[in-house]
Design a protein around this motif. Sequence first.
Motif, mmCIF file in Angstrom:
data_model
loop_
_atom_site.group_PDB
_atom_site.id
_atom_site.type_symbol
_atom_site.label_atom_id
_atom_site.label_comp_id
_atom_site.label_asym_id
_atom_site.label_seq_id
_atom_site.Cartn_x
_atom_site.Cartn_y
_atom_site.Cartn_z
ATOM 1 N N ASN A 30 0.823 -1.202 0.000
ATOM 2 C CA ASN A 30 0.000 0.000 0.000
ATOM 3 C C ASN A 30 0.862 1.258 0.000
ATOM 4 O OD1 ASN A 30 -2.685 1.242 0.173
ATOM 5 N ND2 ASN A 30 -1.965 1.939 2.167
ATOM 6 N N GLU A 31 1.907 1.247 0.783
ATOM 7 C CA GLU A 31 2.819 2.392 0.836
ATOM 8 C C GLU A 31 3.481 2.618 -0.519
ATOM 9 O OE1 GLU A 31 4.434 5.698 2.567
ATOM 10 O OE2 GLU A 31 2.981 4.361 3.493
ATOM 11 N N GLN A 32 3.931 1.541 -1.157
ATOM 12 C CA GLN A 32 4.546 1.652 -2.485
ATOM 13 C C GLN A 32 3.547 2.228 -3.487
ATOM 14 O OE1 GLN A 32 5.630 -2.466 -3.073
ATOM 15 N NE2 GLN A 32 7.766 -2.079 -2.564
ATOM 16 N N ALA A 33 2.342 1.715 -3.464
ATOM 17 C CA ALA A 33 1.312 2.181 -4.394
ATOM 18 C C ALA A 33 0.982 3.650 -4.152
ATOM 19 C CB ALA A 33 0.057 1.322 -4.256
ATOM 20 N N ALA A 34 0.879 4.039 -2.890
ATOM 21 C CA ALA A 34 0.567 5.436 -2.561
ATOM 22 C C ALA A 34 1.673 6.371 -3.036
ATOM 23 C CB ALA A 34 0.346 5.578 -1.061
ATOM 24 N N CYS A 37 1.278 6.807 -6.741
ATOM 25 C CA CYS A 37 0.150 7.719 -6.975
ATOM 26 C C CYS A 37 0.572 9.171 -6.748
ATOM 27 C CB CYS A 37 -1.027 7.371 -6.070
ATOM 28 S SG CYS A 37 -1.923 5.887 -6.530
ATOM 29 N N ASP A 38 1.277 9.411 -5.660
ATOM 30 C CA ASP A 38 1.742 10.774 -5.367
ATOM 31 C C ASP A 38 2.650 11.305 -6.471
ATOM 32 O OD1 ASP A 38 0.334 10.747 -2.986
ATOM 33 O OD2 ASP A 38 2.092 10.310 -1.748
ATOM 34 N N GLN A 39 3.558 10.462 -6.946
ATOM 35 C CA GLN A 39 4.466 10.882 -8.014
ATOM 36 C C GLN A 39 3.711 11.190 -9.298
ATOM 37 O OE1 GLN A 39 7.154 7.558 -8.091
ATOM 38 N NE2 GLN A 39 8.316 8.277 -6.318
ATOM 39 N N LEU A 40 2.726 10.381 -9.616
ATOM 40 C CA LEU A 40 1.933 10.640 -10.816
ATOM 41 C C LEU A 40 1.067 11.890 -10.645
ATOM 42 C CD1 LEU A 40 0.929 6.977 -11.721
ATOM 43 C CD2 LEU A 40 2.504 8.460 -12.985
ATOM 44 N N LEU A 41 0.521 12.083 -9.471
ATOM 45 C CA LEU A 41 -0.291 13.269 -9.220
ATOM 46 C C LEU A 41 0.525 14.553 -9.322
ATOM 47 C CD1 LEU A 41 -2.552 11.978 -6.324
ATOM 48 C CD2 LEU A 41 -3.299 12.692 -8.607
ATOM 49 N N TYR A 54 -3.712 4.187 -15.537
ATOM 50 C CA TYR A 54 -2.977 3.460 -14.499
ATOM 51 C C TYR A 54 -3.204 4.125 -13.140
ATOM 52 C CZ TYR A 54 0.929 1.436 -11.904
ATOM 53 O OH TYR A 54 1.690 0.805 -10.953
ATOM 54 N N LEU A 55 -3.079 5.441 -13.093
ATOM 55 C CA LEU A 55 -3.288 6.179 -11.846
ATOM 56 C C LEU A 55 -4.698 5.958 -11.312
ATOM 57 C CD1 LEU A 55 -2.516 8.213 -9.651
ATOM 58 C CD2 LEU A 55 -3.118 10.043 -11.271
ATOM 59 N N GLU A 56 -5.669 5.980 -12.179
ATOM 60 C CA GLU A 56 -7.051 5.785 -11.745
ATOM 61 C C GLU A 56 -7.242 4.404 -11.121
ATOM 62 O OE1 GLU A 56 -11.563 5.632 -13.595
ATOM 63 O OE2 GLU A 56 -9.981 6.560 -14.769
ATOM 64 N N VAL A 57 -6.736 3.374 -11.772
ATOM 65 C CA VAL A 57 -6.894 2.011 -11.252
ATOM 66 C C VAL A 57 -6.083 1.827 -9.974
ATOM 67 C CG1 VAL A 57 -6.503 -0.438 -11.739
ATOM 68 C CG2 VAL A 57 -7.441 1.057 -13.521
ATOM 69 N N LEU A 58 -4.847 2.326 -9.959
ATOM 70 C CA LEU A 58 -4.009 2.167 -8.771
ATOM 71 C C LEU A 58 -4.612 2.897 -7.574
ATOM 72 C CD1 LEU A 58 -1.446 0.907 -7.621
ATOM 73 C CD2 LEU A 58 -0.222 2.992 -8.276
ATOM 74 N N SER A 59 -5.136 4.090 -7.798
ATOM 75 C CA SER A 59 -5.744 4.821 -6.676
ATOM 76 C C SER A 59 -6.996 4.096 -6.174
ATOM 77 C CB SER A 59 -6.048 6.268 -7.060
ATOM 78 O OG SER A 59 -6.959 6.327 -8.131
ATOM 79 N N GLU A 94 4.679 10.554 6.891
ATOM 80 C CA GLU A 94 3.748 11.430 6.182
ATOM 81 C C GLU A 94 2.361 10.823 6.142
ATOM 82 O OE1 GLU A 94 4.963 12.815 2.331
ATOM 83 O OE2 GLU A 94 7.028 12.998 2.976
ATOM 84 N N ARG A 95 2.280 9.511 5.944
ATOM 85 C CA ARG A 95 0.989 8.847 5.841
ATOM 86 C C ARG A 95 0.237 8.942 7.166
ATOM 87 N NH1 ARG A 95 -1.183 7.456 1.355
ATOM 88 N NH2 ARG A 95 -1.956 5.501 2.129
ATOM 89 N N SER A 96 0.922 8.747 8.274
ATOM 90 C CA SER A 96 0.278 8.838 9.576
ATOM 91 C C SER A 96 -0.250 10.247 9.800
ATOM 92 C CB SER A 96 1.263 8.458 10.679
ATOM 93 O OG SER A 96 0.664 8.599 11.933
ATOM 94 N N GLY A 97 0.591 11.217 9.539
ATOM 95 C CA GLY A 97 0.179 12.610 9.699
ATOM 96 C C GLY A 97 -0.989 12.970 8.802
ATOM 97 N N ALA A 98 -0.954 12.482 7.570
ATOM 98 C CA ALA A 98 -2.028 12.772 6.626
ATOM 99 C C ALA A 98 -3.343 12.149 7.081
ATOM 100 C CB ALA A 98 -1.662 12.266 5.232
ATOM 101 N N ARG A 99 -3.289 10.934 7.595
ATOM 102 C CA ARG A 99 -4.511 10.275 8.070
ATOM 103 C C ARG A 99 -5.109 11.024 9.261
ATOM 104 N NH1 ARG A 99 -1.773 4.589 7.806
ATOM 105 N NH2 ARG A 99 -2.016 4.166 5.610
#
Length: 109
Positions: A30-34, A37-41, A54-59, A94-99
């Motif tokens: 999940n972390e790798q995928a996120a 996604c961030d890089q593509l965004l 790809y971004l749509e499906v991965l997200s 970052e993920r913890s803070g974002a959540r």
Amino acid sequence: MSTAISDDNKAYRKLINRFPLRPIRDDEQNEQAAKICDQLLDRIDSLSPSESDYLEVLSDLVAKYESKWDSECASMTPRELIRYLMDSEPPGSERSGARIWFLIVYQNF
């Protein structure tokens, strides 16, 4: 035009090789995928059609994996939920803070 299609296919294959589109099974995936996604965004305005797909499906896969927290966290008090999130990620993540930020802002804690 065939060069553009060829380049688009290469970009898509590169993404698939980096992280195949299949169900996310653990926090590490999940972390790798996120991160992808961030890089593509970050370059959303310059993505090829295949990269956008790809971004749509991965997200969607990330959202599906992260939805498991809905059932786990539904019965927790706000304080228990924040503690759970803090314990589930490395300190300063970052993920913890974002959540936690999401919960505070959007869930009216």
